[in-house]
Scaffold this active site. Sequence first.
Site, mmCIF file in Angstrom:
data_model
loop_
_atom_site.group_PDB
_atom_site.id
_atom_site.type_symbol
_atom_site.label_atom_id
_atom_site.label_comp_id
_atom_site.label_asym_id
_atom_site.label_seq_id
_atom_site.Cartn_x
_atom_site.Cartn_y
_atom_site.Cartn_z
ATOM 1 N N GLU A 47 0.868 -1.192 0.000
ATOM 2 C CA GLU A 47 0.000 0.000 0.000
ATOM 3 C C GLU A 47 0.904 1.241 0.000
ATOM 4 O O GLU A 47 1.953 1.243 0.662
ATOM 5 C CB GLU A 47 -0.831 -0.027 1.285
ATOM 6 C CG GLU A 47 -1.675 1.220 1.553
ATOM 7 C CD GLU A 47 -2.208 1.250 2.995
ATOM 8 O OE1 GLU A 47 -1.504 0.765 3.910
ATOM 9 O OE2 GLU A 47 -3.326 1.766 3.196
ATOM 10 N N ASN A 107 -7.110 6.153 -1.501
ATOM 11 C CA ASN A 107 -6.002 5.233 -1.243
ATOM 12 C C ASN A 107 -6.219 4.077 -2.219
ATOM 13 O O ASN A 107 -7.140 3.274 -2.047
ATOM 14 C CB ASN A 107 -6.067 4.782 0.224
ATOM 15 C CG ASN A 107 -4.832 4.004 0.629
ATOM 16 O OD1 ASN A 107 -4.115 3.482 -0.209
ATOM 17 N ND2 ASN A 107 -4.601 3.931 1.931
ATOM 18 N N LYS A 124 -9.531 1.912 -1.697
ATOM 19 C CA LYS A 124 -9.716 1.348 -0.345
ATOM 20 C C LYS A 124 -11.063 1.747 0.253
ATOM 21 O O LYS A 124 -11.359 2.936 0.377
ATOM 22 C CB LYS A 124 -8.576 1.845 0.551
ATOM 23 C CG LYS A 124 -8.525 1.258 1.940
ATOM 24 C CD LYS A 124 -7.240 1.751 2.643
ATOM 25 C CE LYS A 124 -7.031 1.181 4.020
ATOM 26 N NZ LYS A 124 -5.720 1.640 4.581
ATOM 27 N N GLU A 143 -5.988 8.630 7.963
ATOM 28 C CA GLU A 143 -6.543 8.175 6.679
ATOM 29 C C GLU A 143 -7.950 8.709 6.449
ATOM 30 O O GLU A 143 -8.340 8.993 5.319
ATOM 31 C CB GLU A 143 -6.539 6.645 6.597
ATOM 32 C CG GLU A 143 -5.142 6.081 6.400
ATOM 33 C CD GLU A 143 -5.171 4.634 5.993
ATOM 34 O OE1 GLU A 143 -5.745 4.321 4.938
ATOM 35 O OE2 GLU A 143 -4.622 3.806 6.748
ATOM 36 N N CYS A 169 -4.807 -2.948 2.985
ATOM 37 C CA CYS A 169 -4.544 -2.822 4.430
ATOM 38 C C CYS A 169 -5.740 -3.188 5.307
ATOM 39 O O CYS A 169 -6.109 -4.342 5.395
ATOM 40 C CB CYS A 169 -4.018 -1.424 4.726
ATOM 41 S SG CYS A 169 -3.232 -1.300 6.366
ATOM 42 N N ASN A 194 0.297 -1.018 5.446
ATOM 43 C CA ASN A 194 1.210 -0.244 6.298
ATOM 44 C C ASN A 194 0.623 -0.322 7.696
ATOM 45 O O ASN A 194 -0.386 0.333 7.981
ATOM 46 C CB ASN A 194 1.242 1.227 5.892
ATOM 47 C CG ASN A 194 2.084 1.499 4.656
ATOM 48 O OD1 ASN A 194 3.253 1.821 4.753
ATOM 49 N ND2 ASN A 194 1.469 1.374 3.496
#
Lengths: 321, 321
Positions: A47, A107, A124, A143, A169, A194
């Site tokens: 990612e 993302n 994402k 995020e 993730c 991550n």
Amino acid sequence: MARIITAAAAQMGPIARAESRTSCVNRMIEMMREAKSRGVRYMVFPELALTTFFPRWYMEDWKEVETFFERTMPTKETLPLFEKAAEWGIGFYLGYAELTEDGHHYNTSILVNDKGRIVGKYRKVHLPGHSEHEPHRPWQHLEKRYFEPGDLGFPVWRTMGAIHGMAICNDRRWPETYRSMSLQGAEIISLGYNTPDENTSAFEPKHLRNFHNDLVVQASAYQNSCYVIATAKAGIEEGVGMIGGSLIAQPSGEIVAKAQTLEDELVVADLRLDLVQMGKETVFNFAKHRRIEHYGRITSQTGVELPPAGEVEGEDVLSRK
Amino acid sequence: MARIITAAAAQMGPIARAESRTSCVNRMIEMMREAKSRGVRYMVFPELALTTFFPRWYMEDWKEVETFFERTMPTKETLPLFEKAAEWGIGFYLGYAELTEDGHHYNTSILVNDKGRIVGKYRKVHLPGHSEHEPHRPWQHLEKRYFEPGDLGFPVWRTMGAIHGMAICNDRRWPETYRSMSLQGAEIISLGYNTPDENTSAFEPKHLRNFHNDLVVQASAYQNSCYVIATAKAGIEEGVGMIGGSLIAQPSGEIVAKAQTLEDELVVADLRLDLVQMGKETVFNFAKHRRIEHYGRITSQTGVELPPAGEVEGEDVLSRK
């Protein structure tokens, strides 16, 4: 004929804030070169593989935030990766921060085939963390500030001889992620991550961070009868420890390959796609066993709806005597 | 005040075809007596705990089949279990084959509180196995013949100081099971199982049988931030080996107690219900993180819908240069 695809999780060690895209791409090409020498035909990068994990910092200025985003793909700096993919016949998954023409931030990951063509894009869906500055944390996990939730759902693609799906993730902790793709026959699900080696939202013993990563990947490979390739960005990045433990899980749920370092490391396994069928045709034959008439809450309600207050009185069966 | 409930998986060794209900109930009461001496307040007996696992035989005659079913609960033979529960203040989960007044057959469990009152009933939704005689198998798995899929969904109940849910055997492999209950705040999910130590539907290495049991229970405890109490009927029953491995998993996904035998065995752990909250408020805060707009397939389609035939061509980004 047995369908066997040699694949790899291409784990990356830390990326410093000052490290250039070109430097990151060079590291990836080095791993791709090794992949070629080992017969790998498909590899998964982490990612946000082109920059440091920037949601750890609170930034007021969106101009600064957007220095971590890509406005097109490939960019000038990433083009060599696509060229090598085509030259060497190796497909790949790449995670990066995407800024769209109309100003949306995602993302994102893309799936690139062994001819260097972009076959699929995923954004994402399950963004972790928080949206406001929380100074009590040793580092931020913003995020929910810097990205919007993905708007593409969970598509799959037929490419490179298999049905591929993607996740990113935190998506990996949610069974809904994998199920949405296995309902479309996904055979290989790729994901980059991550993950700080400490939970800053609540106390959690540190050994659980890697355990949870293995647990959700393995269980999901089994419950959806597919391969899962999970690739970390690992090591101490800008002072924050990140778990490694990149792994490839087979449809039995067992781990068939696992990272041994917290650095750039190629983790290779043969994906024997015929093994995917056993589960899909027996224990997890969805058409035969799923009972959607009882699953309504999963899509009709987002949060928890508690039962009425007060304990259930129950049926007094003893006084019947 | 910390909410701690001492609970147990009450694993049972084999039940012979000729063994009486009263003998089974006596074995259960023995374990309840031990439970009392160890401060247990809630215990989970296996699936179909009053008889042998009869779906292993093909029976033409439904009169014979129905000798394994209960027409009411409690029956004369099971009443002592309810009386002891009330006397000793121990709640329990009990699995049995249910024949309703209007002639329906279900694989059922009931939840009985520490006053011996029936608080809840669940009917197994995910029936494994097959519905016709398959002579090539060393033994049958005719649950799809002898039972109808449960018609009660996945309810939860507030009782004995917690929010309880129930599942049965094969239900535990399906993430939909747990999610349906955690969307109602389930804190303790109880399940019993009868699982042969060999897969007769397709080749599968034997070591995976116990591994899968642990894997799905642990992952589901974590992904739904709840305790799961999973109780086996174990050992060589009428010539068929059954896995044991009864376990209690905590909300971290870790196993906190595990059976050591394939016999009647009480597996005890303290359930620290305050630990349930951490996950429900952070990583698995459903209201904050779930995105039901992307989960549609989970409830709109039962089986797999494959993507169109033919590989995705993809976007040629190299010739852009």
